[in-house]
Design a protein around this motif. Sequence first.
Motif, PDB file in Angstrom:
ATOM      1  N   THR A 121     -52.129  55.292 -60.842  1.00  0.00           N
ATOM      2  CA  THR A 121     -51.542  55.844 -59.846  1.00  0.00           C
ATOM      3  C   THR A 121     -52.291  56.701 -58.719  1.00  0.00           C
ATOM      4  O   THR A 121     -52.209  56.501 -57.456  1.00  0.00           O
ATOM      5  N   ARG A 122     -53.187  57.478 -59.647  1.00  0.00           N
ATOM      6  CA  ARG A 122     -53.934  58.146 -58.642  1.00  0.00           C
ATOM      7  C   ARG A 122     -55.149  57.305 -57.987  1.00  0.00           C
ATOM      8  O   ARG A 122     -55.388  57.310 -56.807  1.00  0.00           O
ATOM      9  N   LEU A 123     -55.568  56.382 -58.570  1.00  0.00           N
ATOM     10  CA  LEU A 123     -56.497  55.639 -58.118  1.00  0.00           C
ATOM     11  C   LEU A 123     -55.984  54.499 -56.974  1.00  0.00           C
ATOM     12  O   LEU A 123     -56.756  53.984 -56.160  1.00  0.00           O
ATOM     13  N   ALA A 124     -54.884  54.276 -56.949  1.00  0.00           N
ATOM     14  CA  ALA A 124     -54.029  53.417 -55.937  1.00  0.00           C
ATOM     15  C   ALA A 124     -54.499  53.975 -54.683  1.00  0.00           C
ATOM     16  O   ALA A 124     -54.049  53.200 -53.630  1.00  0.00           O
ATOM     17  N   ARG A 125     -54.692  55.277 -54.567  1.00  0.00           N
ATOM     18  CA  ARG A 125     -54.980  55.881 -53.223  1.00  0.00           C
ATOM     19  C   ARG A 125     -56.503  55.756 -52.703  1.00  0.00           C
ATOM     20  O   ARG A 125     -56.824  56.340 -51.689  1.00  0.00           O
ATOM     21  N   TRP A 126     -57.195  54.879 -53.595  1.00  0.00           N
ATOM     22  CA  TRP A 126     -58.701  54.627 -52.872  1.00  0.00           C
ATOM     23  C   TRP A 126     -58.850  54.243 -51.532  1.00  0.00           C
ATOM     24  O   TRP A 126     -59.689  54.758 -50.730  1.00  0.00           O
ATOM     25  N   ASP A 127     -57.705  53.663 -50.913  1.00  0.00           N
ATOM     26  CA  ASP A 127     -57.907  53.013 -49.622  1.00  0.00           C
ATOM     27  C   ASP A 127     -57.294  53.851 -48.747  1.00  0.00           C
ATOM     28  O   ASP A 127     -57.118  53.516 -47.413  1.00  0.00           O
ATOM     29  N   ARG A 128     -57.051  55.073 -48.870  1.00  0.00           N
ATOM     30  CA  ARG A 128     -56.265  56.025 -47.959  1.00  0.00           C
ATOM     31  C   ARG A 128     -56.904  56.224 -46.773  1.00  0.00           C
ATOM     32  O   ARG A 128     -56.228  56.042 -45.632  1.00  0.00           O
ATOM     33  N   PRO A 129     -58.208  56.435 -46.421  1.00  0.00           N
ATOM     34  CA  PRO A 129     -58.974  56.565 -45.186  1.00  0.00           C
ATOM     35  C   PRO A 129     -58.709  55.446 -44.403  1.00  0.00           C
ATOM     36  O   PRO A 129     -58.495  55.507 -43.176  1.00  0.00           O
ATOM     37  N   LEU A 130     -58.654  54.137 -44.833  1.00  0.00           N
ATOM     38  CA  LEU A 130     -58.526  53.112 -44.126  1.00  0.00           C
ATOM     39  C   LEU A 130     -57.270  52.498 -43.826  1.00  0.00           C
ATOM     40  O   LEU A 130     -56.821  52.391 -42.614  1.00  0.00           O
ATOM     41  N   ALA A 131     -56.306  52.965 -44.680  1.00  0.00           N
ATOM     42  CA  ALA A 131     -54.513  52.884 -44.425  1.00  0.00           C
ATOM     43  C   ALA A 131     -54.197  53.996 -43.428  1.00  0.00           C
ATOM     44  O   ALA A 131     -53.410  53.491 -42.333  1.00  0.00           O
ATOM     45  N   ASP A 132     -54.807  55.176 -43.410  1.00  0.00           N
ATOM     46  CA  ASP A 132     -54.365  55.877 -42.323  1.00  0.00           C
ATOM     47  C   ASP A 132     -54.939  55.512 -40.800  1.00  0.00           C
ATOM     48  O   ASP A 132     -54.435  55.769 -39.837  1.00  0.00           O
ATOM     49  N   GLY A 178     -66.063  45.237 -45.579  1.00  0.00           N
ATOM     50  CA  GLY A 178     -66.092  44.943 -46.833  1.00  0.00           C
ATOM     51  C   GLY A 178     -67.026  45.874 -47.601  1.00  0.00           C
ATOM     52  O   GLY A 178     -66.722  46.514 -48.663  1.00  0.00           O
ATOM     53  N   HIS A 179     -68.052  46.605 -46.713  1.00  0.00           N
ATOM     54  CA  HIS A 179     -68.852  47.598 -47.287  1.00  0.00           C
ATOM     55  C   HIS A 179     -68.326  49.203 -47.404  1.00  0.00           C
ATOM     56  O   HIS A 179     -68.295  49.550 -48.459  1.00  0.00           O
ATOM     57  N   VAL A 180     -67.293  49.159 -46.288  1.00  0.00           N
ATOM     58  CA  VAL A 180     -66.468  50.445 -46.415  1.00  0.00           C
ATOM     59  C   VAL A 180     -65.522  50.450 -47.491  1.00  0.00           C
ATOM     60  O   VAL A 180     -65.315  51.362 -48.124  1.00  0.00           O
ATOM     61  N   THR A 181     -64.804  49.384 -47.864  1.00  0.00           N
ATOM     62  CA  THR A 181     -63.908  49.514 -48.748  1.00  0.00           C
ATOM     63  C   THR A 181     -64.516  49.430 -50.155  1.00  0.00           C
ATOM     64  O   THR A 181     -63.975  50.265 -50.878  1.00  0.00           O
TER      65      THR A 181
END
Length: 229
Positions: free
Chosen positions: A137-148, A49-52
């Motif tokens: 659309t740009r903001l929707a990528r906020w979780d990219r590090p976790l998704a990777d 939760g802290h990371v997100t």
Amino acid sequence: MDGDEDTTVDVGADGPATDDDGLPQDTATDQSGADDLDQRLSGALERIGHVTRTMLSRQAYAEGVSALQLQLLLRLGSVAAGPRVSDLALELDVSQATVSDAMSTLRRKGLVAKEQDPGDRRNSVFSLTPEGDLLRTRLARWDRPLADKLVALSDADKGEVLRVVLGLVAGLQTDGVINVARTCMTCRFFDDTSHPDGPEPYRCNLLEVAFADTQLRVDCQEHQAPLTA
């Protein structure tokens, strides 16, 4: 050698503190011995939760909006009908005044439009402008590090984690800890009793389809709360 810092770790006369299993004690627990595994799981979820929260805030700052404004833009882009301030406040667990202030800022920036609610002329609903949708659309990528990081997991593992987490979310909503959760497990159309031991143990009684853990929805537009007696 003179001047060198002493890097020796003092573990005490009896060595490092350990639990009954011989492993070092986990500072994420209170060491009372009660529900140690539960506490460590809660601690791990808190770290996620802290990371997100950190990733969301960084992405918002990079785009010149607040974390709350980012959440509002994402919410406006994920619902079919324009929500009201009261709906958004309930979902995000903040006051209506806080949402109103954030919406006013987004409107001044030309990212959000305000219209009269066709179902209740006393209220207003909000929607994204074309500029707001581009930013969303740009903001929707906020979780990219976790998704990777999740890419490395198998579909079976991801499905199991999804099921467990959504089960926790459903339980927290039932207990009144969270207000809104449009997940499969909190929906009136969700059926997990038809084929519990099969490869597709769930059924959506609205769409009349069977599905598995990997197809569980986190935020379904067709969600309807269970009927109350």
